[in-house]
Scaffold this active site. Structure first.
Site, short mmCIF file in Angstrom:
data_model
loop_
_atom_site.label_atom_id
_atom_site.label_comp_id
_atom_site.label_asym_id
_atom_site.label_seq_id
_atom_site.Cartn_x
_atom_site.Cartn_y
_atom_site.Cartn_z
N ASP A 141 -8.04 3.80 1.06
CA ASP A 141 -7.18 4.44 1.82
C ASP A 141 -7.88 4.83 3.25
OD1 ASP A 141 -5.17 5.60 3.47
OD2 ASP A 141 -4.32 6.64 1.70
N ASN A 180 2.26 1.49 4.25
CA ASN A 180 2.73 0.20 5.10
C ASN A 180 2.47 0.23 6.57
OD1 ASN A 180 5.57 -2.07 5.69
ND2 ASN A 180 3.54 -2.66 5.11
N CYS A 182 0.96 -1.08 0.01
CA CYS A 182 0.08 0.15 -0.04
C CYS A 182 0.98 1.14 0.07
CB CYS A 182 -1.00 -0.11 1.12
SG CYS A 182 -0.22 0.00 2.80
N CYS A 211 -1.31 0.76 7.50
CA CYS A 211 -2.81 0.34 7.54
C CYS A 211 -3.03 -0.48 6.70
CB CYS A 211 -3.85 1.72 7.05
SG CYS A 211 -3.31 3.10 8.16
N ARG A 212 -3.38 -0.50 5.45
CA ARG A 212 -3.92 -1.59 4.39
C ARG A 212 -3.06 -2.86 4.36
NH1 ARG A 212 -5.14 2.16 -0.46
NH2 ARG A 212 -3.28 3.16 0.62
N SER A 213 -1.85 -2.56 3.90
CA SER A 213 -0.80 -3.96 3.72
C SER A 213 -0.55 -4.64 5.08
CB SER A 213 0.36 -3.69 2.98
OG SER A 213 1.12 -2.51 3.47
P1 4NP Z 1 -1.55 2.88 4.13
O1 4NP Z 1 -2.36 4.27 4.80
O2 4NP Z 1 -1.31 3.05 2.58
O3 4NP Z 1 -2.71 1.80 4.06
O4 4NP Z 1 -0.68 2.45 5.00
C1 4NP Z 1 -1.71 5.41 4.93
C2 4NP Z 1 -0.60 5.42 5.58
C3 4NP Z 1 -0.20 6.72 5.70
C4 4NP Z 1 -0.42 7.55 4.64
C5 4NP Z 1 -1.29 7.58 3.86
C6 4NP Z 1 -2.16 6.31 3.79
N1 4NP Z 1 0.28 9.17 4.85
O5 4NP Z 1 -0.12 10.02 3.87
O6 4NP Z 1 1.27 9.34 5.81
#
Ligand code: 4NP
Length: 154
Positions: free
Chosen positions: A123, A10, A7, A12-14
């Protein structure tokens, strides 16, 4: 077989995809036969644990993400893994851009691969608690389908 979930951050989703799929594999007695990891296309959260909201939502469904630490995807991942599964279209595009000409790994969008009603895992980072539940709902469904594929391929 080696599977990498990707994702943006790294956190939240992955990591959720990794934690859920690890448990599915272990329940199926296949943990020793499949390597699972996750990574982010971005570098902001390298070395950090999963987002607190992600960890809490996962823990409430019995998934322990506490051992996971964020890392950034690297070109070598295309030879270390057989299957790289992106959470959204933007992650997929970023991965396509860094994919070496001779790449062993197959690259795909996680939900689309299994014809789930949504193409992407949205997201949840800037949204409310519902988003984290939706991430788990989608990933649990995709994880069952991935387990079925892995069983066939092993
Ligand atoms: P992820 O979520 O891609 O599912 O881990 C996010 C985590 C952090 C950010 C964006 C999405 N960020 O902008 O910091």
């Amino acid at each position: 077989m080696r599977v990498l979930f990707v994702c943006l951050g790294n956190i939240c989703r992955s990591p959720t995809a990794e934690g859920v799929f690890r448990r599915k594999l272990s329940e199926a007695g296949l943990a020793e036969r499949v390597t699972v990891d996750s990574a982010g296309t971005g570098d902001w959260h390298i070395g950090k644990a999963a987002d607190a909201r992600t960890s809490l939502a996962a823990r409430q469904r019995g998934y322990d993400l506490s051992a996971l630490r964020a890392r950034q995807v690297e070109v070598a991942d295309f030879s270390r893994f057989d299957l790289i599964l992106a959470m959204d279209h933007s992650n997929l595009r970023d991965l396509q851009r860094m994919q070496p000409a001779v790449a062993q790994a197959e690259l795909d969008l996680y939900l689309r691969r299994y014809d789930l009603p949504l193409d992407e895992v949205p997201d949840p980072y800037y949204g409310g608690a519902d988003g984290f539940e939706q991430v788990l709902d989608l990933i649990e469904q995709a994880s069952d389908a991935l387990l079925a594929e892995v069983r066939q391929r092993l």
